[in-house]
Scaffold this active site. Structure first.
Site, PDB file in Angstrom:
ATOM      1  N   ASP A 292      53.049  12.535  79.474  1.00 14.32           N
ATOM      2  CA  ASP A 292      53.511  12.772  78.283  1.00 14.32           C
ATOM      3  C   ASP A 292      53.319  13.915  78.232  1.00 14.32           C
ATOM      4  OD1 ASP A 292      54.576  12.178  76.251  1.00 14.32           O
ATOM      5  OD2 ASP A 292      53.146  10.298  75.230  1.00 14.32           O
ATOM      6  N   GLU A 493      55.504  11.442  65.397  1.00 12.97           N
ATOM      7  CA  GLU A 493      53.961  11.105  66.241  1.00 12.97           C
ATOM      8  C   GLU A 493      53.512  11.987  64.994  1.00 12.97           C
ATOM      9  OE1 GLU A 493      54.154  12.429  71.091  1.00 12.97           O
ATOM     10  OE2 GLU A 493      56.210  11.817  70.160  1.00 12.97           O
TER      11      GLU A 493
END
Length: 805
Positions: A292, A493
């Site tokens: 990520d 997020e």
């Protein structure tokens, strides 16, 4: 770890000698430098086509805030030009380099959500309520076509998290808390995005590579903390959180993304036992594993630009958006020194090349030569795709309350659509919409889309009724019924993490609107927009009918399709949705029996009268909201607002009118959106200040790292020659001030606006963000005349202030 106890998957591609020959032949011609380049993925805001040409990078991405030209309004043609330029750079063979097409990835998580005019499907937490894998497959197909039409070949989807604590800000990216639903949808979305293995459609010119994410346990972190630690057993990790991965592999998913999170203290991006032993060996995943966004930098001993441990753990590509150059150089040195074995390098490169060959990237040619790209304007936001999205809205709505059979509504009546989300496409779409957090957007940024209020008004008028839309609930004619659309502010997020299941603690204006309308004898339908289930007992009690509409996306008319009858009085569309997340009875996560169980959802044939629910939240002690300091001109619960005169004497700022003892600062109440919901301040001295103090110090370090802003909603009437500043205080001799004069000079006098200052600016100016006693201070010179209504943390602003250098 017990890899043998994990489920097996079946990689659906038989051994292919021809493919292996192509991979081997190409690798034999590649230099070590070219091989290392394949392992690095850079973001388009930090890499140029010339960089790709020089470093032979294997992939690029467009992050949530990364757009061609750096503007959220980037056009489809600009996206096409960007993909074309990078493709041609990768295929440039000058200097004897090998032509290897790029992987170009993007977070197309609810449609091609980074592109203006694209179809925005409901977020995943909405789709779980539909219990319709075929619908998910159609959404995947439509999304893939729109992504491919801009020349992009890789979608970072689907998210296969199984959120167990919805305080996690990414909960809306998970289809359900039930692993069985997630597993079922994993197959459908992978096949929708990529096409079905064994058919001519598999990874053809209208499909894209899928990426199952985030392996593994991101939905199980302690207290729902993003990038946190899943302190759970191996059995729980395997049986709940990994449930979607075997079916995704069975469906031929080509890429899997490793999680930011940890499992019992070990970062996933460095966990060889899970990445190599379980995923690649036990589950026989033969695609590529990607990290990520700089997730490798969190592995112990690593940094964003140097992490051999992640490669050696089994990651094949590291996403190094802004650190790619240093990562390339360190990785190359570590391969040459043997820190990263040559066998590991070759295995990673072979996996990457196989994916590119399977995707047909070597044969598809430049984006500009592809038919779907040439016809992008007909594909992106097409009527057919919008129809699928509208059906998804209808299927995902969940009816929690319908006392007296109020719904469905007669469209021939006079209907008021109220609430701040009534005519707001951004709020109904949520995060990961045109930018990372989905904030700072207006309806005009969504061509072809329709708000919920507009959808209701359109159908009501077509049936012969009448409708008014007013966010604050005002009306010119008393309505027969009010539909109040309200909910969470957009978030993504990290910034979406919350401490408990309270809805807007300290801010009850939505509840007050529901009660105000009901007190006038108006039947009230509440339409709640959220990425997750929250404790809403008070709001449910205040409404006659309550609909969980989640985050429906661009097709707000889908809500009207279900709420309204046909003109002839018959039912147009019944409620279909059944809860994919249990609805809480308490604001304390995990406490008590659910208010509405998993699978609950009424239909119009149900004659259920919901009794009044308990309005005891379960939260004990003082709840001080971290991110909301001043609302409607008054200090929020847990904070004190004072006026400080030129001599340093302080007096309460909640009593209006007020003048400091020395006359240096005067305050009076005024109306902004409602009666006395703002305060006007005039300075007679250069040293007077406004101050908001927290009763207990705040730790804002996490928000600072997440690019949060301090947002002030204000009106400028007059500015002094001496500069205006805003600050945050952290105790005696500890304050960070940021000058505002330049930014405020751009604001038209008398115009309300939202000015945002990054928390990083205050940190750079000297504030200790771990210990903020004073989250807001405002100083100005004599002659300043401003009005302020609200001060809060956020990302949605009209103007962001540049940090002083």
């Amino acid at each position: 770890m017990h890899p043998d106890a994990w489920p097996r998957a079946t990689w659906p591609f038989p051994k292919d000698a021809a493919l292996e020959q192509r991979v081997s032949a190409l690798m034999a011609k590649m230099t070590v430098e070219e091989k290392v380049g394949q392992l690095v993925q850079a973001d388009i805001l930090s890499v140029t086509p010339d960089d790709v040409r020089k470093y032979r990078l294997g992939g690029i991405l467009a992050g949530g805030n990364s757009k061609p030209g750096g503007k959220v309004t980037a056009t489809v043609d600009q996206w096409k030009a960007t993909s074309e330029a990078f493709y041609r750079a990768a295929m440039d063979t000058s200097g004897g380099h090998q032509a290897i097409p790029l992987l170009f990835g993007i977070d197309a998580v609810h449609g091609h959500n980074n592109v203006v005019g694209a179809t925005l499907f409901p977020q995943n937490s909405a789709l779980g309520n539909a219990h319709d894998p075929e619908l998910i497959r159609e959404i995947g197909e439509a999304t893939a076509a729109e992504v491919r039409a801009t020349g992009i070949n890789w979608s970072f989807a689907p998210t296969l998290a199984v959120p167990q604590d919805v305080r996690w800000g990414r909960s809306y990216e998970g289809y359900s808390q039930d692993p069985a639903i997630v597993a079922q949808y994993a197959t459908a979305m992978v096949e929708g995005l990529q096409g079905k293995v064994g058919t001519p459609q598999f990874l053809d010119g209208s499909h894209v590579l899928a990426s199952a994410k985030h392996f593994v346990g991101d939905g199980g972190t302690k207290n729902g903390k993003d990038q946190g630690d899943a302190q759970i057993s191996e059995a729980t990790l395997r049986d709940i959180h990994a449930a979607g991965y075997p079916p995704a592999i069975d469906a031929g998913v080509q890429t899997i993304m490793a999680s930011f999170s940890s499992w019992n203290g070990t970062k996933m991006s460095g966990n060889k036992a899970l990445i190599t032993d379980v995923l690649k060996q036990r589950m026989d995943f033969q695609g590529l594993v990607v990290g990520d966004w700089n997730s490798h930098g969190q592995v112990p001993g690593c940094s964003n630009d140097d992490c051999p441990a992640s490669y050696n753990a089994g990651l094949d590509v590291l996403m190094a958006p802004d650190s790619w150059r240093g990562l390339y150089e360190h990785t190359l040195a570590e391969v040459k020194s043997g820190v990263i074995p040559m066998t590991r390098l070759d295995d990673a490169v072979a996996r990457i090349l196989r994916v590119k060959f399977r995707a047909g990237l070597f044969e598809s040619g430049a984006p500009s030569t592809q038919s779907i790209v040439q016809h992008a304007s007909e594909v992106i936001g097409s009527p057919a795709h919008r129809a699928v999205a509208r059906r998804a809205v209808r299927e995902s709505l969940v009816l929690l309350k319908n006392n007296g059979g109020l719904l469905p509504l007669d469209p021939r009546k006079h209907i008021l659509v109220a609430g701040e989300s009534a005519d707001n496409i951004s709020r109904q779409s949520g995060g990961w919409t045109l930018n990372w957090q989905g904030t700072g957007l207006k309806n005009e940024n969504f061509p072809g889309a329709q708000s919920i209020g507009a959808g209701i008004a359109e159908q009501v008028k077509a049936a012969g009724g009448s409708a008014e839309i007013d966010a604050d609930g005002h009306f010119t004619q008393k309505p027969d019924v009010a539909v109040v659309v309200f909910g969470e502010d957009p978030y993504a997020e990290f910034q979406g993490d919350i401490p408990n299941l309270m809805f807007r603690p300290g801010d009850d204006h939505d509840l007050e609107l529901l009660r105000h309308l009901h007190a006038q004898g108006i039947p009230v339908v509440a339409v709640f927009l959220s990425g997750r289930v929250l404790w809403m007992n008070r709001e449910i009690n205040a409404a006659d009918a309550f609909v969980a509409a989640w985050l429906p996306g661009s097709e707000g008319g889908g809500v009207a399709d279900v709420l309204l009858r046909k003109r002839d009085g018959s039912i147009a569309n019944d409620f279909h949705g059944k809860l994919a997340y249990a609805w809480p009875s308490s604001a304390v996560e995990g406490q008590g029996k659910p208010q509405f169980a998993l699978g609950y959802g009424l239909t119009y044939s149900d004659r259920v009268s919901l009794p009044k629910l308990s309005e005891v939240s379960g939260i004990s002690g003082e709840q001080v909201p971290v991110g909301n300091y001043l609302d409607r001109g008054k200090a929020v619960h847990g904070y004190t607002f004072t006026l400080v005169d030129a001599q340093g004497a302080a007096m309460a700022g909640d009593v209006s009118p007020a003048t400091t003892p020395d006359g240096s600062l005067h305050m009076v109440a005024l109306d902004y959106k409602a009666q006395e919901d703002a305060r006007r301040f005039t300075w007679q001295s250069n040293k007077a200040q406004l101050s908001i103090r927290a009763r207990t110090p705040l730790d804002l370090d996490r928000e600072t790292n997440g690019d949060v802003l301090l947002v002030t909603t204000l009106r400028v009437n007059a500015l002094p020659t001496q500069d205006v500043w805003v600050g945050m205080g952290c105790g005696a001799n500890c304050q960070g001030h940021v000058a505002l004069g330049k930014a405020l000079s751009k604001v038209a006098p008398g115009q309300w606006t939202r000015i945002g200052v990054s928390l990083k600016c205050f940190r750079a100016a000297g504030a200790d963000m771990h210990h903020i006693e004073q989250p807001f201070a405002w100083g100005a010179g004599s002659g300043t005349d401003i009005a302020i209504s609200r001060v809060a943390l956020g990302t949605d602003v009209d103007q962001a202030v540049d940090c002083p250098h």
